[in-house]
Enzyme design. Structure first.
Site, short mmCIF file in Angstrom:
data_model
loop_
_atom_site.label_atom_id
_atom_site.label_comp_id
_atom_site.label_asym_id
_atom_site.label_seq_id
_atom_site.Cartn_x
_atom_site.Cartn_y
_atom_site.Cartn_z
N TYR A 1 0.86 -1.19 0.00
CA TYR A 1 0.00 0.00 0.00
C TYR A 1 0.89 1.23 0.00
O TYR A 1 1.89 1.29 0.72
CB TYR A 1 -0.89 0.01 1.25
N ASP B 1 9.27 2.69 -0.11
CA ASP B 1 8.22 3.38 0.63
C ASP B 1 8.39 3.01 2.10
O ASP B 1 7.94 1.96 2.55
CB ASP B 1 6.84 2.99 0.10
N LYS C 1 4.27 9.09 8.80
CA LYS C 1 4.01 8.51 10.12
C LYS C 1 5.00 9.05 11.19
O LYS C 1 4.81 10.16 11.63
CB LYS C 1 3.98 6.99 10.02
#
Ligand SMILES: *Cc1c(COP(=O)(O)O)cnc(C)c1O
Length: 430
Positions: A144, A239, A267
């Site tokens: 994702y 990522d 994050k």
């Protein structure tokens, strides 16, 4: 456990918010029941509006590695707010943030701040296309990268076909530029690179996956990707929105000793505020406006509040002696306890863990290394386990296909309680 206030709040929320939530996984759809509305959080604990307290393993989906409301972060936010919350002009904190990111992740020589992980991956992909003058991107089934159109693509039928949109609103035109390969299957990548020779701008992946549950890359796979990218003039994008500053100070790239061309972050670097970033080789980053022709901008990018929370968090991670060792000890203790439960009860399951992220897969397979392994999991069993956990005061991700996160604020007592409650839940499931 009484959750009446959360139930009532969800009814209200649904009236004016699609599905009652601002991000779909929060709706608890895959585990049933109502989402809990949160009142406050402190350290390892989160409290809902009915005043139930839980040990939290969601950690806002990864950012809260220091625990909630860390005093230094809160203090930095207070101090910053008093001087104004946004200027739309450069600040010293942005330079400090960039320096620190480059120090902690040496593959990054230059870095641009954005406001979410989604923005980071979208922008990194545009940059890769601008730099290579190619259109195609290869991503992996089960990984994702946020909700950018180019990433909301599933594999077409047959291994070597173009992708198809997996959300209405993503155009076929976008879908044909995204190719999908299989995680931990180097051959699936090499054949795409051969078939679309000199057309692939970038390969993007979660170096350790979190968004289909935790899966480690094999050495063969990850080293092979680096070599294949170099051979084909394709950029390798890690990522590390989830893994960055989480699985190690320098992210998954440090653990596996790989130098990606570009890295996306999010994050943890926001310390609980909305932040993303992307960076890498200076030569590539210099293609960005205003130096180069690839456009990318942001009214609130590098926002002082976000930089204050992020910089305070990263500084603590970078300078606290033994931080990652302690986090590893806590995480290993928890995983060992959970594993012992499985073994003693002869309960089918696999625990995958890298540093302070882990997933307990409800599966009778011996290992979970691929997307198709993940797909064999018993999601109904997981849902029951999840609900039993909540009743026992454990708040973990409401989906089998997610990672759980340990923070430095989790005490041995928290971890032992979690192990005990997990055992009780498993016993009830037998
Ligand atoms: C969370 C996540 C994103 C998206 O970040 P947002 O801040 O939610 O937009 C992208 N990639 C990975 C690996 C993630 O875990």
């Amino acid at each position: 456990m009484n959750t009446n206030k959360s139930k009532a709040a969800f009814k209200e929320a649904i009236k004016h918010i699609p599905g009652g939530v601002n991000s779909p996984v929060r709706a608890f759809n895959s585990v049933g029941g109502n989402p809990l509305f949160i009142q406050s959080a402190q350290g390892s604990k989160i409290t809902d509006i009915d005043n139930n307290e839980y040990i939290d393993y969601v950690g806002s989906w990864g950012p809260m590695i220091l625990g909630h409301a860390h005093p230094d972060v809160v203090e930095a936010l207070h101090r910053t707010a008093e001087n104004g919350t946004s200027y739309g002009a450069p600040t010293l904190m942005e330079t400090q943030m960039a320096e620190l990111i480059c120090e902690m992740m040496p593959s990054i020589q230059s870095v641009r701040m954005v406001n979410s992980g989604t923005e980071a991956t979208m922008s990194a992909l545009r940059l890769a296309r601008g730099y290579t003058k190619r259109d195609l991107v290869i991503k992996f089934e089960g990984c994702y990268h946020g909700h950018g159109d180019s990433f909301l693509i599933k594999a077409g039928s047959g291994a070597l076909t173009f992708g198809t949109p997996n959300s209405p609103g993503v155009t076929k035109g976008t879908a044909i530029d995204t190719l999908t390969a299989k995680y931990n299957n180097l051959d699936s990548v090499l054949s795409l690179l051969e078939q679309y020779k000199d057309q692939v701008a970038a390969i993007i992946l979660e170096p350790v996956t979190g968004n289909m549950g935790v899966i480690k890359p094999t050495d063969h796979f990850i080293k092979g990707l680096r070599k294949a990218c170099t051979d084909h003039g394709t950029l390798l994008i890690f990522d590390e929105v989830m893994t960055g500053f989480r699985v190690a100070k320098g992210g998954a790239q440090e653990l596996w000793g790989i130098t990606p061309d570009l890295t996306t972050m999010g994050k943890i670097i926001g310390g609980g505020l909305p932040v993303g970033a992307y960076g890498g080789k200076k030569e590539i980053m210099d293609m960005l406006a205003p130096n180069g022709p690839v456009y990318q901008a942001g009214t609130l990018s590098g926002n002082p509040m976000a930089m204050a929370a992020g910089l305070t968090t990263l500084k603590l991670l970078n300078t606290t002696e033994g931080f990652y060792e302690e986090l590893e000890e806590k995480s290993a203790f928890l995983a060992a306890g959970l594993q012992k439960n499985l073994d003693e009860l002869n309960f089918p399951g696999v625990i995958n863990r890298v540093g302070a992220m882990f997933t307990l897969f409800f599966t009778s397979e011996k290992e979970v290394n691929t997307f198709s392994d993940v797909m064999k999991c018993d999601t109904e069993r997981f849902a029951k386990y999840f609900r039993l956990g909540l009743q026992g005061g454990i708040y973990s991700a409401p989906s089998q296909f997610e990672a759980s996160f340990v923070s430095i604020a989790h005490s041995t007592e928290d971890l032992q309680k979690t192990i005990d409650k997990s055992r009780e839940a498993l016993e009830q499931l037998i």
